[in-house]
Design an enzyme around this catalytic site. Structure first.
Site, mmCIF file in Angstrom:
data_model
loop_
_atom_site.group_PDB
_atom_site.id
_atom_site.type_symbol
_atom_site.label_atom_id
_atom_site.label_comp_id
_atom_site.label_asym_id
_atom_site.label_seq_id
_atom_site.Cartn_x
_atom_site.Cartn_y
_atom_site.Cartn_z
ATOM 1 N N TYR A 11 7.646 -13.688 1.988
ATOM 2 C CA TYR A 11 7.912 -13.310 3.644
ATOM 3 C C TYR A 11 6.914 -14.179 4.782
ATOM 4 O O TYR A 11 7.211 -14.036 5.702
ATOM 5 C CB TYR A 11 7.127 -11.905 3.529
ATOM 6 C CG TYR A 11 8.140 -10.773 3.214
ATOM 7 C CD1 TYR A 11 9.142 -10.475 4.182
ATOM 8 C CD2 TYR A 11 8.114 -9.928 2.176
ATOM 9 C CE1 TYR A 11 10.221 -9.778 3.900
ATOM 10 C CE2 TYR A 11 9.139 -9.356 1.846
ATOM 11 C CZ TYR A 11 10.240 -8.963 2.690
ATOM 12 O OH TYR A 11 11.295 -8.105 2.340
ATOM 13 N N THR A 66 11.868 -0.013 8.073
ATOM 14 C CA THR A 66 10.850 -0.409 6.913
ATOM 15 C C THR A 66 10.401 -1.843 7.302
ATOM 16 O O THR A 66 9.099 -2.183 6.872
ATOM 17 C CB THR A 66 11.545 -0.444 5.420
ATOM 18 O OG1 THR A 66 12.557 -1.344 5.706
ATOM 19 C CG2 THR A 66 11.716 0.921 5.123
ATOM 20 N N LEU A 94 6.325 -2.974 3.966
ATOM 21 C CA LEU A 94 6.206 -1.735 2.923
ATOM 22 C C LEU A 94 7.427 -1.081 2.974
ATOM 23 O O LEU A 94 7.635 -0.029 3.268
ATOM 24 C CB LEU A 94 4.851 -1.017 3.313
ATOM 25 C CG LEU A 94 3.789 -1.519 3.245
ATOM 26 C CD1 LEU A 94 2.599 -0.550 3.802
ATOM 27 C CD2 LEU A 94 3.410 -1.999 1.811
ATOM 28 N N HIS A 95 8.533 -1.572 2.490
ATOM 29 C CA HIS A 95 9.715 -0.848 2.260
ATOM 30 C C HIS A 95 9.921 0.389 1.444
ATOM 31 O O HIS A 95 9.846 1.294 1.953
ATOM 32 C CB HIS A 95 10.852 -2.100 1.743
ATOM 33 C CG HIS A 95 11.312 -3.169 2.435
ATOM 34 N ND1 HIS A 95 11.904 -3.001 3.832
ATOM 35 C CD2 HIS A 95 11.009 -4.563 2.270
ATOM 36 C CE1 HIS A 95 11.964 -4.432 4.188
ATOM 37 N NE2 HIS A 95 11.637 -5.055 3.013
ATOM 38 N N ASP A 96 9.782 0.289 0.210
ATOM 39 C CA ASP A 96 9.697 1.432 -0.577
ATOM 40 C C ASP A 96 8.537 2.276 -0.496
ATOM 41 O O ASP A 96 8.587 3.532 -0.462
ATOM 42 C CB ASP A 96 9.804 1.031 -2.115
ATOM 43 C CG ASP A 96 11.045 0.042 -2.208
ATOM 44 O OD1 ASP A 96 11.983 0.239 -1.610
ATOM 45 O OD2 ASP A 96 11.102 -0.390 -3.390
#
Length: 316
Positions: A229, A194, A240-242
């Site tokens: 960030y 991610t 875009l982790h989730d």
């Protein structure tokens, strides 16, 4: 095929983006949401669920979940997502109507009502899942799949550093229960993939140029995330982790490489990670580890194709 998804979320900025993404995909149906602490307090998380579902016109059962880990103290990431989890934009966020059961109880009830039909998407600390396993140790066998954003993949190539594995570090006790539990299919979409799935300046500009309520909201809440960030890469871009975990659930082809094997939750005295018990070249680690059922661990993704899909969904 439309996937019916139960979402467990510590509703911060990328969690909100994930709900927007799922709601915009024709092959996804959100059938329940549970709140958990993490990116913000649990109360803020459930308020944010209500705000996003109201924006989307979604009427789904919502249950309030854990406000603290199964052991230890909650660590709240307000410095990343803003104190309220949505970038402190001043939204009115009344408490939504909830089912009256705990998050863990809702996870168990929905799975028992529709065995083999639902997918569980876990986007925050795994506390609600750990508590649900206490109620039903075979819970994960009742879900078609459990996909979680968390973990760090296999051990990295020597000299490589990874982003903090926050969802695991926030409740290692719950995470250990999750990776040890019997399951139909457990998929780990970790920071190893991610962190490199980037919404860059061009993609953010495309969101800003789209005058719809969804796209406006998606860009409004970005600022706090970008502020954080920019100190990682010197650019106002975000991972875009989730959303990537949701993408892999809906389209496994976004993952271009994966390894099946046992995952252990391990600490170094400072932070805790969920690791596939393999080195970067596929060998077992040089120490004893706990046996565990296989987890499907994502190791590479088609980031360009996923980011393009994410932007298209949120701008259409």
């Amino acid at each position: 095929m439309v996937r019916s998804i139960v979402v467990d979320t510590d509703t911060g900025i990328d969690d909100a983006h994930t709900l927007l993404y799922l709601a915009g995909r024709p092959d996804a149906e959100i059938v329940g949401i549970t709140s958990v602490f993490g990116n913000c307090t649990e109360e803020d998380a459930v308020r944010n669920i209500g705000h996003v579902t109201g924006l989307l016109g979604l009427d789904v059962p919502i249950a309030r979940g854990a406000a603290e880990p199964m052991a230890g103290v909650a660590h709240i990431a307000g410095y990343v997502h803003g104190k309220d989890g949505l970038g402190d934009r001043g939204y009115e966020r009344p408490l939504p109507e909830v089912t009256g059961e705990s998050g863990a109880e809702l996870l168990v009830r929905l799975a028992r009502e529709r065995p083999g039909e639902l997918d569980l998407l876990a986007l925050g600390p795994l506390t609600n899942l750990g508590l649900a396993l206490r109620l039903d140790p075979d819970l994960f066998t009742r879900y078609r799949s459990v996909v979680l954003m968390g973990g760090s993949g296999p051990y990295a190539r020597p000299g490589t550093l990874l982003m903090v594995d926050a969802n695991i570090d926030n409740d290692p006790v719950a995470a250990r229960a999750v990776f040890a539990a019997p399951r139909e299919r457990l998929v780990m979409v970790g920071v190893n993939v991610t962190a490199g799935t980037i919404l860059d300046e061009r993609a953010i500009a495309a969101l800003r140029a789209t005058d719809t309520p969804t796209a406006r909201f998606a860009t409004e809440i970005l600022e706090s995330y970008l502020d954080f960030y920019q100190h990682e890469w010197g650019r106002r871009i975000i991972p875009l982790h989730d959303p990537l975990a949701a993408g892999v659930l809906l389209d496994p082809g976004f993952a271009t490489a994966a390894v099946d094997g046992p995952v252990n939750v391990v600490g170094n005295g400072f932070q805790t990670r969920a690791r596939l018990m393999r080195t970067h070249d596929g060998l077992p680690p040089s120490f004893a580890y706990e046996p565990a059922p296989d987890t499907h661990v994502i190791t590479e993704v088609d980031t360009a194709r996923f980011v393009a899909d994410f932007v298209e969904v949120l701008t259409s």
